[in-house]
Design a protein around this motif. Structure first.
Motif, mmCIF file in Angstrom:
data_model
loop_
_atom_site.group_PDB
_atom_site.id
_atom_site.type_symbol
_atom_site.label_atom_id
_atom_site.label_comp_id
_atom_site.label_asym_id
_atom_site.label_seq_id
_atom_site.Cartn_x
_atom_site.Cartn_y
_atom_site.Cartn_z
ATOM 1 N N ALA A 27 7.210 -1.307 10.419
ATOM 2 C CA ALA A 27 8.363 -0.410 10.420
ATOM 3 C C ALA A 27 8.817 -0.041 9.012
ATOM 4 O O ALA A 27 9.527 0.953 8.824
ATOM 5 C CB ALA A 27 9.519 -1.058 11.191
ATOM 6 N N ALA A 28 8.420 -0.834 8.003
ATOM 7 C CA ALA A 28 8.826 -0.581 6.617
ATOM 8 C C ALA A 28 7.622 -0.766 5.698
ATOM 9 O O ALA A 28 6.641 -1.427 6.071
ATOM 10 C CB ALA A 28 9.955 -1.532 6.216
ATOM 11 N N PRO A 29 7.675 -0.196 4.493
ATOM 12 C CA PRO A 29 6.554 -0.355 3.558
ATOM 13 C C PRO A 29 6.320 -1.819 3.204
ATOM 14 O O PRO A 29 7.251 -2.616 3.095
ATOM 15 C CB PRO A 29 7.001 0.440 2.330
ATOM 16 N N ILE A 30 5.047 -2.171 3.022
ATOM 17 C CA ILE A 30 4.651 -3.540 2.670
ATOM 18 C C ILE A 30 4.790 -3.732 1.161
ATOM 19 O O ILE A 30 4.337 -2.897 0.368
ATOM 20 C CB ILE A 30 3.208 -3.804 3.112
ATOM 21 N N THR A 31 5.411 -4.843 0.768
ATOM 22 C CA THR A 31 5.656 -5.088 -0.651
ATOM 23 C C THR A 31 4.742 -6.142 -1.254
ATOM 24 O O THR A 31 4.505 -6.140 -2.472
ATOM 25 C CB THR A 31 7.109 -5.528 -0.874
ATOM 26 N N SER A 32 4.220 -7.084 -0.438
ATOM 27 C CA SER A 32 3.434 -8.168 -1.010
ATOM 28 C C SER A 32 2.508 -8.760 0.038
ATOM 29 O O SER A 32 2.807 -8.727 1.243
ATOM 30 C CB SER A 32 4.370 -9.249 -1.568
ATOM 31 N N LEU A 33 1.369 -9.326 -0.436
ATOM 32 C CA LEU A 33 0.355 -9.921 0.433
ATOM 33 C C LEU A 33 -0.134 -11.230 -0.193
ATOM 34 O O LEU A 33 -0.218 -11.350 -1.416
ATOM 35 C CB LEU A 33 -0.844 -8.977 0.589
ATOM 36 N N ALA A 34 -0.475 -12.193 0.658
ATOM 37 C CA ALA A 34 -1.063 -13.448 0.178
ATOM 38 C C ALA A 34 -1.842 -14.090 1.311
ATOM 39 O O ALA A 34 -1.500 -13.926 2.491
ATOM 40 C CB ALA A 34 0.005 -14.401 -0.339
#
Length: 337
Positions: free
Chosen positions: A266-273
């Protein structure tokens, strides 16, 4: 008896004389070897990386006792590459943005590729890992010290420059074509393309493929997701309107050959791990969007449909909300119990 004593005395004298000769020969040999070393290649002709004496990142074991950071120093190095790129770096028209590490030249030491922006588009530099920084007292390291070729900097000079099509806001490493050599992938923040550069095992890279995306890149990660197979998968987050889209490039013959698996948020992704989170044998993916934290559970994803018609395991998400905006995350064992 006198004859025996005389004979013993002669033996002692002979032994002392022999020991003197051996000592003289050893000393002479040392002087001879020293002369050989002194007459070796002049130290002024060797281009060495070195540490800047001034710390660039201050953190002398302050703060939490479980996370101790020492002062960080900049590596000073020469650059090689096209005259245009070298001139740009000598004039300071560049800014480092990203970094990726792997054994790109396959000599057993980790190397680095650093991504930059410059006045035109993007650039990157390759630096070889320095074995002497880890084993400074090895015989080979001692010879390099004698020749003036030793440095304790983590990486070796010169840094080899090469151009990129975009500013390298994101840069990751992996064997993306499954040929046994590490490659790199790069993208610019808020642009809608991925660029793959194929490595040749010698620290050299050539453009291989451009992939156009449905939105602008907001997060970028390369790691071995799901059931580990020895190949880094490429995981990219893009923004489409006010929403976020997660793209997972995973294929048994490398991420370059993959059609991405897609998930919408629903919202932009800011971080991944990626790490072992859920406690099973598969590696899980952590995702942040706005004030929400998601975990995409790892699975045995059967990418190639076999003759039985079986598909991959169904995906499973868990979600948790917080009272603050999440800009970044890291996964690790930070608390000693």
């Amino acid at each position: 008896m006198n004859r025996i004593l005389t004979t013993l005395g002669d033996f002692v004298k002979l032994g002392f004389f022999a020991a003197t000769i051996i000592f003289v020969l050893i000393v002479a040999n040392l002087f001879y070897r020293s002369e050989e070393i002194v007459n070796a290649e002049s130290p002024q002709t060797v281009r060495l990386a070195r540490w800047n004496e001034q710390p660039k990142i201050l953190g002398a074991k302050r703060g939490n006792p479980w996370i101790n950071v020492l002062d960080g120093k900049e590596i000073l190095t020469d650059f090689s590459g096209s005259s245009e790129l070298q001139a740009s770096f000598e004039n300071g028209d560049n800014r480092s943005l990203s970094i990726a590490t792997a054994d790109f030249d396959e000599d057993g030491m980790p190397d680095i590729v650093i991504g930059y922006s410059n006045d035109k588009s993007g650039a990157a530099s390759f630096m070889r890992g320095n074995v002497d920084a880890i084993y400074p007292n090895a015989p080979e390291a001692k010879l390099r010290k004698a020749r003036g070729e030793f440095t304790n900097a983590s990486f070796l000079s010169p840094a080899r420059l090469f151009g990129l099509s975009v500013k390298a806001d994101f840069l990751v490493a992996g064997d993306f074509d499954a040929d046994g050599h590490f490659d790199i992938a790069t993208a610019a923040r808020n642009e809608n393309s991925i660029y793959f550069l194929r490595g040749n095992g010698k620290g050299e890279f050539d453009f291989a493929k451009r992939v156009e995306l449905a939105g602008n890149v907001t997060a970028f990660l390369a790691d071995d997701f799901n059931r580990r197979d020895g190949l880094n998968d490429l995981i990219v987050a893009v923004q489409t309107g006010q929403k976020g889209q997660l793209l997972i490039f995973e294929h048994p013959y490398g991420a370059m050959k993959a059609s991405p698996e897609m998930f919408t948020f629903a919202a932009p992704i800011t971080s991944l791990a990626i790490n072992l989170i859920e406690g099973n044998a598969y590696f899980d993916l952590a995702i942040t969007t706005g004030n929400e934290f998601f975990i995409l559970r790892g699975r045995d994803r059967q990418l190639m449909i076999d003759e039985s018609g079986k598909q991959a395991d169904a995906m499973q998400f868990t979600r948790q909300s917080f009272d603050f905006q999440i800009d970044a995350l890291a996964i690790g064992d930070f608390i000693q119990i």
